[in-house]
Design an enzyme around this catalytic site. Structure first.
Site, short mmCIF file in Angstrom:
data_model
loop_
_atom_site.label_atom_id
_atom_site.label_comp_id
_atom_site.label_asym_id
_atom_site.label_seq_id
_atom_site.Cartn_x
_atom_site.Cartn_y
_atom_site.Cartn_z
N GLU A 13 4.49 -3.84 12.63
CA GLU A 13 3.46 -2.73 12.33
C GLU A 13 2.37 -3.32 11.53
O GLU A 13 2.47 -3.63 10.39
CB GLU A 13 4.06 -1.56 11.69
CG GLU A 13 3.48 -0.30 11.75
CD GLU A 13 2.43 -0.06 10.93
OE1 GLU A 13 1.12 -0.31 11.59
OE2 GLU A 13 2.43 0.08 9.59
N ASN A 22 0.84 -1.22 0.00
CA ASN A 22 0.00 -0.11 -0.06
C ASN A 22 0.85 1.32 0.12
O ASN A 22 0.47 2.26 -0.64
CB ASN A 22 -0.99 -0.05 1.12
CG ASN A 22 -0.43 -0.06 2.60
OD1 ASN A 22 0.67 -0.65 2.42
ND2 ASN A 22 -0.96 0.55 3.67
N VAL A 45 -0.50 -12.53 9.86
CA VAL A 45 0.71 -12.95 9.37
C VAL A 45 1.90 -12.69 10.38
O VAL A 45 2.73 -13.38 10.70
CB VAL A 45 1.19 -12.19 8.16
CG1 VAL A 45 2.57 -12.40 7.83
CG2 VAL A 45 0.08 -12.92 7.13
N GLY A 46 1.55 -11.29 11.03
CA GLY A 46 2.45 -10.77 12.12
C GLY A 46 2.60 -11.73 13.22
O GLY A 46 3.77 -11.86 13.83
N CYS A 74 -3.03 1.41 6.87
CA CYS A 74 -3.48 0.82 8.21
C CYS A 74 -3.94 1.87 9.19
O CYS A 74 -4.77 1.63 9.93
CB CYS A 74 -2.14 0.41 8.67
SG CYS A 74 -0.61 1.40 8.80
N GLY A 79 2.27 -5.55 7.81
CA GLY A 79 1.10 -6.24 7.25
C GLY A 79 0.28 -6.54 8.09
O GLY A 79 -0.22 -5.92 9.33
N SER A 80 -0.56 -7.67 7.98
CA SER A 80 -1.71 -8.17 8.61
C SER A 80 -1.29 -8.51 9.87
O SER A 80 -0.10 -9.15 10.18
CB SER A 80 -2.58 -9.09 7.94
OG SER A 80 -1.77 -10.41 7.69
#
Length: 476
Positions: free
Chosen positions: A247, A149, A229-230, A281, A225-226
């Site tokens: 983040e 993004n 996934v984090g 985000c 990222g999401s």
């Protein structure tokens, strides 16, 4: 032409490799073709960075910073090319892309300045004839795993702080913005970093990201990222005691109290909700408004949202581009469908635009309750949910009733409520009479709860993850 990885100071040959295409979301045209990195190639990149670290860590920080001063000039010269590629590859309007390049340049200069300010401490000793000092030491290879993004800004926050601190880097950009990564890499090549200090590998995040996380010579993971996934990356990093900076997602809200300037609030909400097509985000995803002014505020927001012009971000006068990929479009469509099923009412938008397959209209949904999925889960698209609050206390409770805590905003003319909100809002970022997306260089950026793991970027606080402390005792 197929673009290979950049490892140890050279672009690799890409013949007979598995490849993927990066696409222009506005028209479906191919922007570039890139290698799908095999595991052994990731190992080569980490090995190159690991070897380069031994010399790079001994380069004085002010000299490391000199490379960033040079890079700022290179990025300025390449700004039109970089901005155009961002719009071509991920869809944001060209004005936003130009702004992103400006942000990168500003942060590059900021981190270059940190080469003279990486302060430690000299501490009084309780013993006779002894001095004590603390210094920051680099950790080694940093794996930077970044999203699509903000293709280069989110990468630069990690890369520049890691470099000036004395670490070496393997960067895995999102596959959707590989052409942006290539241009950025070419700019970095121009400043003449020693071989192996900076490396780029292309490919699937689920594969390449996991390989980097598991590699024993990678000492730091820096990921945006999401949240899902984090958490997986954190589990993998934790098994080997790797540093990890996360983040992650957000479910950001704007609280509007009955004493607020409604025109100011509506303008800030609209910008925060629909800039970058809501794919950020810090996007405003919820409006929490006192009941007595809700109808009037909704009227103002809808009026502004329906005036936004959707189209190809390279064209003049466009306010909002396409969503970046088909998966994201389907996610947005599904959330709108669920919102209607749960009792929400669409005030505007709620459907794809007629321009092309990835364009979606700015959407405002009212009659949203705090238990609705549209009020609790990250949509990452141009969808704004409006919720009713009975009081300031009720608004704060609704805001905080989420797993996320990245960015929150309140519009009010009351110093009393503004100051209370600054303390009461469970968010890493709090804005008073401003939207949720307006961070500045040099200030700690990051979220609470499931929006991060406590580390911060965009400021000198990034060194908390990019370095470790050494305490030195000298007797004489």
């Amino acid at each position: 032409m197929i673009t290979g990885n950049y490892i140890n100071g050279a672009w690799q040959e890409a013949d007979n490799w598995q490849t993927f295409n990066s696409m222009n979301p506005a028209n479906g045209e191919i922007v570039g073709t890139f290698v799908m990195s095999p595991k052994e190639n990731i190992g080569e990149a980490v090995e190159a960075a690991h070897k380069a670290f031994k010399a790079w860590r001994r380069v004085p920080a002010p000299q490391r910073a000199d490379y960033l001063w040079k890079l700022a000039d290179v990025l300025q010269a390449r700004k039109p090319q970089l901005a155009e590629m961002m719009t071509l590859e991920m869809g944001k309007v060209i004005a936003e892309s130009n702004g992103e390049v400006d942000t990168i340049i500003a942060f590059c200069k900021y981190m270059a300045g940190e080469g003279r300010r990486m302060f430690g401490q000299t501490v009084p000793s309780g013993a006779v004839d002894r001095t004590i000092m603390t210094v920051r030491e680099p950790l080694g290879v940093v794996a930077c795993i970044t999203p699509w993004n903000f293709p280069l800004a989110l990468a630069s926050y990690k890369i520049f702080s890691a470099l000036v601190a004395g670490n070496t880097i393997v960067w895995k950009p999102s596959s959707d913005v590989s052409a942006c990564a290539k241009l950025f890499m070419e700019a970095i090549v121009e400043i003449g970093l020693p071989n192996g200090v900076f490396n780029v590998v292309f490919g699937s995040g689920s594969r390449v990201g996991n390989w980097l996380t598991e590699h024993p010579d990678v000492k730091v993971i820096a990921f945006t990222g999401s949240t899902e996934v984090g958490k997986k990356l954190a589990e993998a990093a934790g098994r080997n005691l790797k540093r990890i900076s996360l983040e992650l997602g957000g479910k950001n809200s704007v609280i509007v109290l009955k004493d607020a300037d409604l025109d100011l609030a509506a303008a800030g909400i609209t910008r925060s909700a629909f800039a970058t097509s809501g794919q950020r985000c810090t996007a405003a995803s919820r409006v929490i408004v006192e009941a007595s002014i809700q109808e009037e505020l909704e009227k103002r927001i809808v009026e502004l949202a329906t005036k936004l012009k959707v189209g190809n971000g390279l064209e003049a006068g466009i306010d909002m581009g396409p969503l970046t990929n088909a998966k994201q479009l389907r996610t947005v469509e599904q959330y709108v469908e669920v919102a209607l099923q749960e009792g929400g009412t669409i005030l505007c938008g709620g459907q794809a635009a007629s321009l092309g397959s990835l364009f979606y209209m700015p959407t405002v949904i009212t009659n949203v309750e705090r238990h609705h999925r549209i009020a609790r889960e990250e949509v990452f698209g141009p969808v704004l949910a409006i919720m009713t609050a009975e009081s300031y206390e009720d608004a704060i409770a609704i805001n905080n009733d989420t797993e996320y805590g990245l960015s929150s905003s309140i519009y009010t003319n009351s110093l009393h409520y503004a100051n209370r909100a600054a303390k009461d809002l469970e968010s890493g970022l709090v804005y008073i009479n401003n939207g949720t997306s307006n961070a500045e260089t040099g200030l700690a950026f990051g979220g609470m709860k499931n929006s991060g793991n406590g580390h911060r970027e965009v400021s000198h606080q990034a060194f908390d993850v990019m370095t470790e402390w050494k305490t030195i005792y000298t007797n004489y």
